[in-house]
Design an enzyme around this catalytic site. Structure first.
Site, PDB file in Angstrom:
ATOM      1  N   ASP A  67       5.784  62.633 -64.742  1.00 53.36           N
ATOM      2  CA  ASP A  67       4.423  63.112 -64.894  1.00 53.36           C
ATOM      3  C   ASP A  67       4.232  63.747 -66.270  1.00 53.36           C
ATOM      4  OD1 ASP A  67       1.862  63.731 -63.839  1.00 53.36           O
ATOM      5  OD2 ASP A  67       2.507  65.806 -63.615  1.00 53.36           O
ATOM      6  N   THR A 100      -2.484  61.663 -67.668  1.00 50.80           N
ATOM      7  CA  THR A 100      -2.064  62.585 -68.725  1.00 50.80           C
ATOM      8  C   THR A 100      -1.230  61.875 -69.790  1.00 50.80           C
ATOM      9  OG1 THR A 100      -0.193  63.254 -67.347  1.00 50.80           O
ATOM     10  CG2 THR A 100      -2.125  64.647 -67.291  1.00 50.80           C
ATOM     11  N   THR A 101      -0.357  60.967 -69.375  1.00 48.44           N
ATOM     12  CA  THR A 101       0.464  60.257 -70.352  1.00 48.44           C
ATOM     13  C   THR A 101      -0.422  59.379 -71.227  1.00 48.44           C
ATOM     14  OG1 THR A 101       2.140  60.180 -68.633  1.00 48.44           O
ATOM     15  CG2 THR A 101       2.568  58.898 -70.602  1.00 48.44           C
ATOM     16  N   ASP A 395      -1.616  63.815 -57.765  1.00 52.43           N
ATOM     17  CA  ASP A 395      -2.379  62.925 -58.654  1.00 52.43           C
ATOM     18  C   ASP A 395      -3.179  61.916 -57.837  1.00 52.43           C
ATOM     19  OD1 ASP A 395      -1.102  64.224 -60.684  1.00 52.43           O
ATOM     20  OD2 ASP A 395      -0.134  62.464 -61.560  1.00 52.43           O
TER      21      ASP A 395
END
Ligand code: ADP
Ligand code: MG
Length: 559
Positions: A67, A100-101, A395
């Protein structure tokens, strides 16, 4: 040096002796390098074939995760620019819960491409303006490309959940877990008066238990609380019970920590003990007087009080987590009491309570007409497994909630990025001046996503991109990469589906962060820029480099 800064031909020194300064291209290069280093640290985790990272804190605690935001938060980053990129991940996590990545990787790529433009002597303000235009345009196009979701279309929504879980700890059991996530979200979805669909994730509680496999995770109506009754003799099955939620301890009120007691006779000692006992009796009396059948207490319960409660047939549980207490409050329609003296029957909630001795779990269902909630009980063999599962499920809950409430989804696997890049390139033709180059650079940066998805899957990223571009030029808006076969497929039909909201947010935060970094042309640091202070003799230039070295701290070698 400007005129005003000179006095009598001498430069006026306004900075302290230890402070350091870096200007223009030096400052930009320094910042871009720091930001890119952060982006590169998470890139290898992107997508279903992304790898995990093992993070070891200075205390020796281990986190194994895929994550993006968790990686960046756990990394010991002490470079100010790098921290700005970490904030991108945090914003993305807060606003969208996933992606997020993607957001951080795009930010890094925007800066890499900006560096090339800076080298061609294009002024940062032109780049900033170009990125801003392109980002606004791309976000409008997302709305145009996205497809509607019917909140009842469980199959599609389940695919959104599965897409968000792929590559995560949750993946091995993704069918079951996706179903649980979708059921959980649907259980807390309501149609508001204005016809809007509202998903209130506050009513979804996540509880974890180690020891069994993730495939044995379950969804329960109500709350699941991993606690025991304070005494074995207490009742363990109660229906339509009145529940007291209290966040103060049930014990003798201590006067002061250091009070000493002067005793002149054994009688006095007995009196003292009696009075303490009486206090506890009174407290239990108060609980009985408001007709509570169950007490969930956030703090401790004195042994003697436990005994009295058991004698009254009242079920009591101590050291309940604050978050569980809050959830019970929502579930049962009660109030959290902070002072027993002021408690009334009005404060009590309505609940059905069952205790399972084998599992050491309480199951609590709301019995009133207040809103109900559900609990996802996640199981896994060890703490590390359960922790990563919890992040993945968190998520998935967020994206499913978005897909249901926002009602818009996109084809993943790089499809949306390639389509946006194509449209942004077309749009660049209408932009005049040097901004045009920045708009084109923005389009190139979007294509980082399919490139990295391919790279992480061991595929040739250039071939993949060429194929994807060709498909999109031929009008195939949902052509993306199947990372398992390396083929270009319609990822929407293949079930790789993402919520539009998360993608919109990823573009917004990535371009804002890149622009923030690009706007800086002067770094003035009070003291050494290498915050660790490891290189006292480093001098201005050396000190700056040292700041970068501080990133990653003890685990730099592991990345
Ligand atoms: P992020 O932190 O950005 O969500 P992830 O590691 O979750 O990063 O990867 C998300 C990316 O992986 C998205 O671009 C998504 O479309 C892609 N993806 C997810 N599942 C698949 C799949 N089965 N095939 C191809 N791409 C996928
Ligand atoms: Mg993800």
């Amino acid at each position: 040096m400007s005129q005003q800064q000179r006095m009598g031909g001498q430069p006026m020194i306004v900075l302290g002796e230890d402070s350091q300064r870096m200007k223009d291209r030096d400052a930009q290069s320094h910042n871009i390098a720091a930001a890119r280093a952060v982006a590169e640290a998470v890139r290898s985790t992107l997508g279903p074939k992304g790898m995990d990272k093992m993070l070891v804190s200075s205390m020796g605690d281990i986190t194994v995760t895929n994550d993006g935001v968790t990686i960046l938060q756990e990394m010991d980053i002490d470079n100010p620019t790098a921290e700005m990129i970490v904030e991108v991940a945090e914003t993305q996590e807060d606003e969208a819960g996933d992606g997020t990545t993607t957001a951080v990787s795009i930010a890094g790529e925007l800066l890499k491409n900006a560096e090339d433009l800076l080298e061609q002597d294009i002024h940062p303000t032109a780049i900033i303006r170009g990125f801003h235009l392109a980002s606004e345009f791309a976000r409008e196009e997302i709305d145009e490309i996205a497809r509607d979701v019917d909140p009842e279309d469980t199959e599609l929504i389940r695919k959104v959940a599965e897409t968000s879980m792929t590559g995560k700890g949750a993946e091995l059991n993704k069918e079951l877990l996706a179903e649980l996530v979708v059921d959980a979200v649907q259980a807390v979805t309501v149609e508001a008066e204005d016809g809007e669909t509202v998903v209130d994730l506050e009513y979804v509680n996540i509880e974890t238990q180690t020891g069994r496999s993730a495939g044995e995770s379950e969804l329960f109506n109500g709350a699941v609380i991993s606690k025991d009754p304070v005494q074995d003799t207490m009742p363990t099955e109660l229906s339509d019970a009145k529940m007291l939620l209290i966040d103060e301890p049930i014990q003798i009120e201590e006067a002061d920590v250091d009070t000493s007691l002067q005793l002149d006779s054994p009688d006095q000692l007995q009196q003292f003990i009696d009075s303490e006992e009486q206090q506890l009796r009174d407290k239990v009396e108060q609980i009985k007087a408001i007709d509570a059948d169950v007490v969930f207490c956030q703090k401790g319960i004195d042994d003697l009080a436990q005994h009295f409660l058991a004698k009254e047939g009242i079920l009591a549980v101590r050291r309940v987590k604050k978050s569980d207490l809050r959830f019970l409050k929502e579930l049962t329609g009660g109030r959290i009491v902070s002072d027993l003296d002021g408690a009334t029957a009005e404060d009590l909630g309505d609940a059905n309570v069952t205790y399972s001795e084998d599992e050491e779990l309480f199951y609590v269902e709301g019995a009133g007409d207040e809103p109900h909630g559900v609990t996802l009980l996640l199981r896994g063999s060890t703490d590390h497994v359960v922790d990563e599962l919890e992040r993945g499920i968190g998520d998935a809950l967020d994206v499913v909630a978005q897909a249901v409430s926002d009602g818009r989804v996109l084809a993943g696997g790089g499809a949306i990025e390639v389509e946006l890049a194509r449209r942004v390139r077309d749009y660049a033709d209408s932009v005049s001046g040097r901004e045009q180059l920045a708009v084109e650079a923005f389009a190139d940066s979007l294509e980082l996503v399919p490139r990295v998805l391919a790279e992480n899957a061991g595929l040739d990223s250039i071939d993949t991109l060429v194929d994807l571009r060709a498909a999109h030029d031929a009008g195939d808006e949902t052509a993306g990469l199947d990372v398992f076969t390396g083929d270009v497929v319609d990822t929407y039909d293949a079930g790789v589906v993402e919520p539009a909201h998360a993608k919109r947010q990823a573009l917004a935060s990535a371009s804002e962060a890149a622009n923030l970094v690009l706007k800086i042309d002067d770094i003035i640091a009070a003291g050494d820029l290498s915050t660790e202070g490891e290189e006292p003799e480093g001098g201005p230039g050396g000190g700056m480099g040292g700041g970068m070295g501080g990133m990653g701290g003890g685990m730099g070698g592991m990345m």
